[in-house]
Structure formats: C-alpha cells, structure tokens
Design a protein around this motif. Structure first.
Motif, PDB file in Angstrom:
ATOM      1  N   GLY A   1      -8.408   7.000   1.561  1.00 40.13           N
ATOM      2  CA  GLY A   1      -7.221   6.152   1.539  1.00 40.13           C
ATOM      3  C   GLY A   1      -6.332   6.374   2.743  1.00 40.13           C
ATOM      4  O   GLY A   1      -5.782   5.424   3.312  1.00 40.13           O
TER       5      GLY A   1
ATOM      6  N   VAL B   1       0.132   4.384   0.118  1.00 39.79           N
ATOM      7  CA  VAL B   1      -0.277   5.403   1.088  1.00 39.79           C
ATOM      8  C   VAL B   1       0.293   5.074   2.463  1.00 39.79           C
ATOM      9  O   VAL B   1       0.808   5.958   3.162  1.00 39.79           O
TER      10      VAL B   1
ATOM     11  N   ASN C   1       0.853  -1.182   0.000  1.00 39.52           N
ATOM     12  CA  ASN C   1       0.000   0.000   0.000  1.00 39.52           C
ATOM     13  C   ASN C   1       0.890   1.234   0.000  1.00 39.52           C
ATOM     14  O   ASN C   1       1.575   1.518   0.980  1.00 39.52           O
TER      15      ASN C   1
ATOM     16  N   SER D   1      -8.085   4.904   5.893  1.00 41.93           N
ATOM     17  CA  SER D   1      -7.957   3.446   5.866  1.00 41.93           C
ATOM     18  C   SER D   1      -6.536   3.015   6.242  1.00 41.93           C
ATOM     19  O   SER D   1      -6.351   2.094   7.047  1.00 41.93           O
TER      20      SER D   1
END
Length: 79
Positions: free
Chosen positions: A41, A10, A8, A44
């Motif tokens: 995003g 982010v 991921n 999360s």
C-alpha cells in the motif's frame, strides 16, 4: 475529510508525515514506521504521489522521498 477528497488514507498519512519536515528526505523505512500500513500500500501510494508530482524522489543508495513545495495545480494561485 481530506481522505474523502484524495480517496486513499495511506496517501494522506504519507503527505502529513512529509509535511511535518518539508525540507528533509525520508527513507521508505521511516515512512513505513510512521504510516503503519502494509508495504504494498505504501509503495503504491508513493508511486501515485510521485506521478501526481507531489513528492521528489532521490536515488542515493535506496530511494528517498521529500514533499514538493508548490507542486500541485490546486496550490498555485489563480492568474
């Protein structure tokens, strides 16, 4: 490369940002400005990082985030 491990981008950007000043708490807006991703995003990713025990969350007014030192199993020395 680390993006491939964590999976991921982010989350990686957030971890890098927090790593720059590990003794400081950052607001969501400060993280959002640095990361430059969408709010959903970032929210999360922060929830996942909190779940994995990689960040501290402090609730003073709004939430503030800080990198946990020696927080993950990969960082602990083998016995």
């Amino acid at each position: 490369m680390i993006e491939n491990i964590i999976g991921n981008k982010v989350m990686v950007r957030i971890l890098r940002f927090l790593y720059l000043s590990p003794n400081r708490y950052f607001s969501f807006l400060e993280i959002e400005r640095f990361v430059g991703a969408g709010r959903a995003g970032i929210v999360s990713a922060l929830h996942k990082l909190e779940y994995y025990g990689l960040v501290y969350t402090e609730k003073k007014g709004g939430k503030r985030y800080k990198l946990k030192k020696r927080s993950c199993a990969l960082c602990k020395p083998n016995k």
